[in-house]
Design an enzyme around this catalytic site. Sequence first.
Site, PDB file in Angstrom:
ATOM      1  N   GLY A 217     -11.171   5.170   2.773  1.00 53.27           N
ATOM      2  CA  GLY A 217     -12.106   5.027   1.664  1.00 53.27           C
ATOM      3  C   GLY A 217     -13.517   5.469   1.994  1.00 53.27           C
ATOM      4  CG  LEU A 243      -8.600   6.333  -1.226  1.00 57.63           C
ATOM      5  CD1 LEU A 243      -8.966   7.667  -1.866  1.00 57.63           C
ATOM      6  CD2 LEU A 243      -9.644   5.276  -1.540  1.00 57.63           C
ATOM      7  CG  ASP A 244      -8.791   8.394   2.140  1.00 51.72           C
ATOM      8  OD1 ASP A 244      -8.805   9.569   1.733  1.00 51.72           O
ATOM      9  OD2 ASP A 244      -9.786   7.643   2.072  1.00 51.72           O
ATOM     10  CD  GLU A 245      -2.588   3.722   2.522  1.00 50.65           C
ATOM     11  OE1 GLU A 245      -1.363   3.621   2.321  1.00 50.65           O
ATOM     12  OE2 GLU A 245      -3.363   2.750   2.547  1.00 50.65           O
TER      13      GLU A 245
END
Length: 300
Positions: A217, A243-245
Amino acid sequence: MLKDYQTTLEEYCKNNKDRARLLIKCPDQPGIVAAVSTFLQSFEANILDSSQYSEDPEGGNFFIRMEFDCPGLPEKKSQLEPGFAEIADKFKMNYEFRYVSSLKKTAIFVSKQTHCLMELLWEWQNGELMMDISCIISNYDDSRELVESLGIPFYYIPANKEIRNEVETKQLKLLKEHGIELIILARYMQILTPKFVSNYPEQIINIHHSFLPAFVGARPYERAYARGVKLIGATSHYVTNDLDEGPIIEQGVERVNHRDQVKDLKNIGKNIERSVLARAVKWHLQDRVIVSGNKTIVFS
């Protein structure tokens, strides 16, 4: 310089008109490599490179990347792909033929910070990233002069979370008009909605300014400083709805110490970010990445 690069592109496509890559994912079992090699030989193809990986010989998946040269490939395509379907059926393959001379139509998204964009453009101009940069989209107008000096269409579309749906509708329209096959988020600091992402599965590459899964994040450098980390990093990954995964393609790190303030971490991080993103994009363009679940197989 642009004219020279366009000549390089044309020469590259001409020189590689008979070259293709075959990517395969299937359950592991005996005979896969032999069957594929025999099939390609029947089309007089010469295998130039072959990489393979088995997750687990007993019940796991098997992955192959083959690059081959096939005389008269443009004329043979119409028989090559349908002919392979029988083998694919037998071994329950997910597969794709990718043709080296078909450069991927690419859009780059960028916000205010341009270090990643500039690295991509530099490597593109020098023939390190073989792609067709069809357009660059930004929620800031700062990059316009740089981009347009290279003859690349630039679109300024202000964005924030209040108008996200309206913005993405405009962006998707542009991407469709340009026939985009790859999107690179070069420090584009806006979250994409599931609707947007669903249009380009495994075709959106992001750079996140931390060594994931740490500091997912916003404001990762500030959080890394507060935690007193001794290594900072960057991660390039495919974008998913989490998110960001998404599946990680490449990562890099650099050592820091207690004397480094947040601004120092950001400056050190910029170099990591741009090199990590450029490597991930290069490997994607060279068809070296196969996604398996939330992981990637990256063939060197």
